[in-house]
Write an enzyme that holds these catalytic residues in place. Structure first.
Site, PDB file in Angstrom:
ATOM      1  N   CYS A 241      12.441  51.163   0.864  1.00 21.18           N
ATOM      2  CA  CYS A 241      12.347  52.580   1.267  1.00 21.18           C
ATOM      3  C   CYS A 241      13.447  52.983   2.239  1.00 21.18           C
ATOM      4  O   CYS A 241      13.536  54.155   2.618  1.00 21.18           O
ATOM      5  CB  CYS A 241      10.979  52.871   1.868  1.00 21.18           C
TER       6      CYS A 241
ATOM      7  N   CYS B 284       8.941  46.690   8.298  1.00 17.92           N
ATOM      8  CA  CYS B 284       9.206  48.077   7.916  1.00 17.92           C
ATOM      9  C   CYS B 284       8.018  48.891   8.423  1.00 17.92           C
ATOM     10  O   CYS B 284       6.875  48.650   8.009  1.00 17.92           O
ATOM     11  CB  CYS B 284       9.326  48.200   6.397  1.00 17.92           C
TER      12      CYS B 284
ATOM     13  N   GLU C 262       0.844  -1.194   0.000  1.00 20.47           N
ATOM     14  CA  GLU C 262       0.000   0.000   0.000  1.00 20.47           C
ATOM     15  C   GLU C 262       0.879   1.243   0.000  1.00 20.47           C
ATOM     16  O   GLU C 262       1.996   1.228   0.540  1.00 20.47           O
ATOM     17  CB  GLU C 262      -0.891   0.032   1.251  1.00 20.47           C
TER      18      GLU C 262
ATOM     19  N   CYS D 184       6.163  53.299   1.960  1.00 19.75           N
ATOM     20  CA  CYS D 184       6.908  52.167   1.395  1.00 19.75           C
ATOM     21  C   CYS D 184       6.098  51.585   0.237  1.00 19.75           C
ATOM     22  O   CYS D 184       5.014  51.008   0.466  1.00 19.75           O
ATOM     23  CB  CYS D 184       7.142  51.111   2.480  1.00 19.75           C
TER      24      CYS D 184
ATOM     25  N   CYS E 204      14.834  48.726   5.506  1.00 23.91           N
ATOM     26  CA  CYS E 204      13.956  48.223   4.453  1.00 23.91           C
ATOM     27  C   CYS E 204      14.687  48.242   3.111  1.00 23.91           C
ATOM     28  O   CYS E 204      15.273  49.269   2.747  1.00 23.91           O
ATOM     29  CB  CYS E 204      12.685  49.073   4.378  1.00 23.91           C
TER      30      CYS E 204
ATOM     31  N   ASP F 237       1.150  10.424   3.683  1.00 26.00           N
ATOM     32  CA  ASP F 237       1.740  11.350   4.650  1.00 26.00           C
ATOM     33  C   ASP F 237       0.622  12.220   5.216  1.00 26.00           C
ATOM     34  O   ASP F 237       0.414  13.356   4.792  1.00 26.00           O
ATOM     35  CB  ASP F 237       2.809  12.210   3.968  1.00 26.00           C
TER      36      ASP F 237
ATOM     37  N   LYS G 195      10.497   3.408   3.734  1.00 24.55           N
ATOM     38  CA  LYS G 195      10.435   4.867   3.652  1.00 24.55           C
ATOM     39  C   LYS G 195      11.321   5.376   2.522  1.00 24.55           C
ATOM     40  O   LYS G 195      12.510   5.042   2.451  1.00 24.55           O
ATOM     41  CB  LYS G 195      10.893   5.491   4.982  1.00 24.55           C
TER      42      LYS G 195
ATOM     43  N   LYS H  67       2.118   4.625   1.434  1.00 24.73           N
ATOM     44  CA  LYS H  67       2.168   5.141   2.811  1.00 24.73           C
ATOM     45  C   LYS H  67       1.857   6.638   2.760  1.00 24.73           C
ATOM     46  O   LYS H  67       2.714   7.455   2.442  1.00 24.73           O
ATOM     47  CB  LYS H  67       3.545   4.902   3.431  1.00 24.73           C
TER      48      LYS H  67
ATOM     49  N   TYR I 158      -7.949   1.772   5.077  1.00 23.17           N
ATOM     50  CA  TYR I 158      -7.148   0.646   4.588  1.00 23.17           C
ATOM     51  C   TYR I 158      -7.034  -0.540   5.552  1.00 23.17           C
ATOM     52  O   TYR I 158      -6.307  -1.481   5.267  1.00 23.17           O
ATOM     53  CB  TYR I 158      -5.738   1.119   4.223  1.00 23.17           C
TER      54      TYR I 158
END
Length: 672
Positions: free
Chosen positions: A410, A425, A112, A431, A407, A116, A313, A114, A224
């Site tokens: 600016c 900022c 099957e 800005c 920044c 996540d 895995k 696997k 499953y």
């Protein structure tokens, strides 16, 4: 020597327990699965060699992780054990050898994918879904039935003749990649915490207290594994039960296969190691199970896992490439995010050129230099992340990457609040990317949804000096001569856009509130503020305590809202928007009184309730003549107290001698 070994074992236990807590309780991944398993194997080897130092708190003595305290804890009828992990064909061959040694060579396997995601156990009685419980620590988990019932692929009722009276199905809840990308982008736009991968998003969603919010997120599920009394009388093998689940109408994965030998198992693994990138969801390996139930029973279990199953895995794809540069993006709220520019490299089926470096702390932690050869991995197979640098390949005289103090656009000095990782900022009125970003946010689909005006138009109008503030959008009708002179903007387009601007004045108040772009105020928070305060003036005049009393309003959000309406620039802009005719209050719905049993009584609701949401309790109170207050005061008649009510409210209620009543006592007052 013995002290060193003990210290090493205790250090590994502390580290692994911390990772487990982050993964299972906080739904965050601070380390890759492969690296975690390698550390776990190191600890297991030490414990086998030195059993006298075995620690009861070792993760090898537990399955999964600690339980969250938000839901009712339910004991599993059949323990939800974890699987052993293998990372090579040699280890998988060893597994097959152990199996054959115990039950002989007449063995078949079911392979099957696997997934996540988040493990779930769902119980059906007389064909009806009655309970859904998370893995938890393997012995007991969290009852998340209401949330699981919102998943559209999971049936609430099954009616087939062959169904057992009572049975339990195990499976995995997950989120498809496209849904994850879309929802994460929306969260980023709303200045809400984003998730690293779909698995974390699914886990975080399943732990939400409000099932209505869960229903808005597109979770999916594959089932499953079947448990039932006298299961062996129904089916002889796992494969047969999977076919039955599909017949019964449960969501099963079509890619499951029955393999006659290990050669077919390896073919299955090799195929999906490359083909997984074409799936709409994430997988991180293959699960291999002995098929025959009688053989499973013969093989039995260890303390942690079944001897008849294991997982292979896949290693997360990791590549090396050159870090060519780092740029800094300024968002609409002034948040400055560093972005790594990489020499293009193929990773997990796509070409990666950029990766987020998140914040200054991350840059410092990774210790990056310009021109470094860096390791890049795709978290959850979607978001590229820089894991670190190969210092052996660092160029001579390479310059260390230093997060800027001002920044990048600016040049205003950046600020960072204590306890926060993000630099901001503060020059929100001067800005350019902040100004443009706020304007683009305002016209967005979930905000004012101004037809005929898009992000590109906002940028163009800003460059031509037509837009500087949100209120300027509603003054564009006075600049039609200037609009006509803009390239690729015809008269028909202009009229459609101006009509869209005019139509936006009819949008609901909560959308306007969301559109203002107050930091941390997303769509849900804006709706709750609108419902609670009814109009913008009430929000502007509310105290910090009043705002904090709104359901699900955290301290950080409350401070942001309170501060926004203490800024003269914002207040002047709001007044211009008022003059333009924007919606400043909700349209009150007529309340049909079911009775006058609560007439003249005032209420405040706090905490989490078993049978009703707080919004439902509010509607119930108002429909019986009661009035809701926004905070605890001497005018309050009753505080309806649920689970996890804030301690500060409890103290204040006791000080003012405000009666505390339960959900049931409220119903008694109403007469229901």
């Amino acid at each position: 020597m013995s002290l060193e070994i003990q210290h090493k074992m205790n250090s590994l236990i502390e580290e692994l327990n911390a990772y487990s807590y982050q993964y299972y309780v906080l739904a965050e991944s601070a380390i890759s699965d492969y690296d975690f398993d390698q550390k776990l194997k190191e600890l297991e080897a030490l414990e086998a060699a030195y059993p006298q130092y075995l620690n009861a708190n070792s993760p090898t003595q537990k399955v999964g992780g600690d339980l969250t305290s938000k839901f009712e804890t339910v004991r599993h009828r059949w323990p939800m054990l974890s699987l052993g992990n293998t990372y090579s064909q040699e280890e998988l061959t060893d597994f097959d050898t152990r199996v054959r040694k115990l039950i002989g060579d007449d063995v078949r396997y079911v392979c099957e994918l696997k997934f996540d995601g988040v493990s779930i156990s769902i119980t059906y009685e007389q064909g009806k879904l009655v309970r859904a419980v998370t893995r938890g620590d393997g012995v007991q988990g969290d009852d998340v039935t209401k949330n699981v019932k919102t998943i559209r692929s999971i049936p609430h009722q099954i009616t087939v003749p062959e169904l057992p009276d009572s049975f339990e199905i195990r499976g995995e809840i997950f989120m498809h990649k496209a849904a994850f990308v879309r929802l994460n982008a929306e969260r980023e736009e709303n200045e809400e915490q984003t998730y690293a991968n779909p698995r974390n998003f699914a886990a975080g969603t399943l732990k939400l207290q409000d099932s209505k919010e869960v229903a808005k997120r597109p979770l999916d599920c594959f089932l499953y594994f079947l448990y039932a009394e006298n299961r062996n009388q129904l089916f002889h093998s796992h494969w047969e039960s999977i076919q039955a689940l599909e017949r019964w109408g449960f969501p099963t994965c079509k890619h499951t296969a029955r393999c006659q030998n290990m050669s077919e198992v390896f073919d299955f693994i090799n195929y999906w190691d490359s083909e997984r990138h074409n799936l709409s969801y994430d997988i991180d390996g293959i699960v291999i199970k002995v098929d025959e139930y009688a053989q499973q029973e013969e093989l039995g279990f260890t303390a942690k896992s079944p001897r008849w199953a294991t997982s292979y895995k896949f290693k997360a794809e990791r590549v090396e490439t050159i870090l060519e540069d780092v740029s800094y993006q300024v968002g609409r709220t002034g948040a400055v995010t560093p972005v790594a520019h990489l020499k293009p490299v193929l990773l997990a089926g796509t070409t990666v050129k950029r990766a987020s470096l998140h914040n200054a702390n991350e840059i410092e932690r990774l210790d990056l230099y310009f021109g470094d050869t860096v390791f890049v991995e795709k978290g959850g197979e979607i978001i590229p992340k820089v894991l670190g640098a190969n210092v052996d390949k660092r160029p001579v005289n390479a310059q260390k990457i230093i997060y800027p103090s001002e920044c990048p656009v600016c040049h205003t000095a950046l600020q960072r609040k204590e306890g926060e990782a993000i630099h901001y900022c503060p020059n929100e009125t001067g800005c350019p990317p902040q100004i443009v970003g706020k304007l683009q946010h305002f016209i967005g689909r979930k905000m004012m949804d101004i037809m005929g005006m898009g992000d590109e138009a906002i940028e163009t109008f800003y460059k031509h000096g037509l837009l500087r503030n949100i209120s300027d959008i509603y003054a564009l009708k006075d600049h039609q001569e200037d609009l006509v002179n803009i390239e690729r903007l015809g008269k028909k387009s202009i009229q459609n856009m101006l009509q869209g601007i005019e139509d936006s004045k009819n949008k609901p108040f909560e959308k306007f509130l969301f559109a203002l772009g107050i930091r941390y105020v997303g769509e849900t928070v804006a709706r709750k503020l609108a419902i609670h305060f009814k109009n913008l003036d009430a929000i502007a005049q509310a105290s910090l305590e009043d705002i904090s009393s709104v359901p699900d309003m955290g301290e950080r959000i409350a401070e942001s809202v309170f501060g926004y309406f203490r800024n003269e620039v914002h207040l002047e802009e709001i007044e211009r928007l008022r003059q333009a005719g924007l919606p400043f209050s909700i349209i009150e719905k007529e309340i049909i009184l079911n009775s006058s049993n609560l007439e003249g009584k005032t209420f405040l609701i706090s905490g989490v309730f078993q049978n009703y949401s707080r919004e439902e309790l509010t509607a119930l109170i108002e429909s019986h003549g009661g009035k809701m207050l926004s905070g605890i005061s001497a005018k309050l008649n009753y505080l309806v107290a649920g689970d996890k009510m804030g301690p500060s409210k409890l103290v204040k209620a006791e000080k003012l001698k405000v009666p505390l009543i339960s959900e049931q006592e409220l119903l008694d007052l109403i007469g229901e």
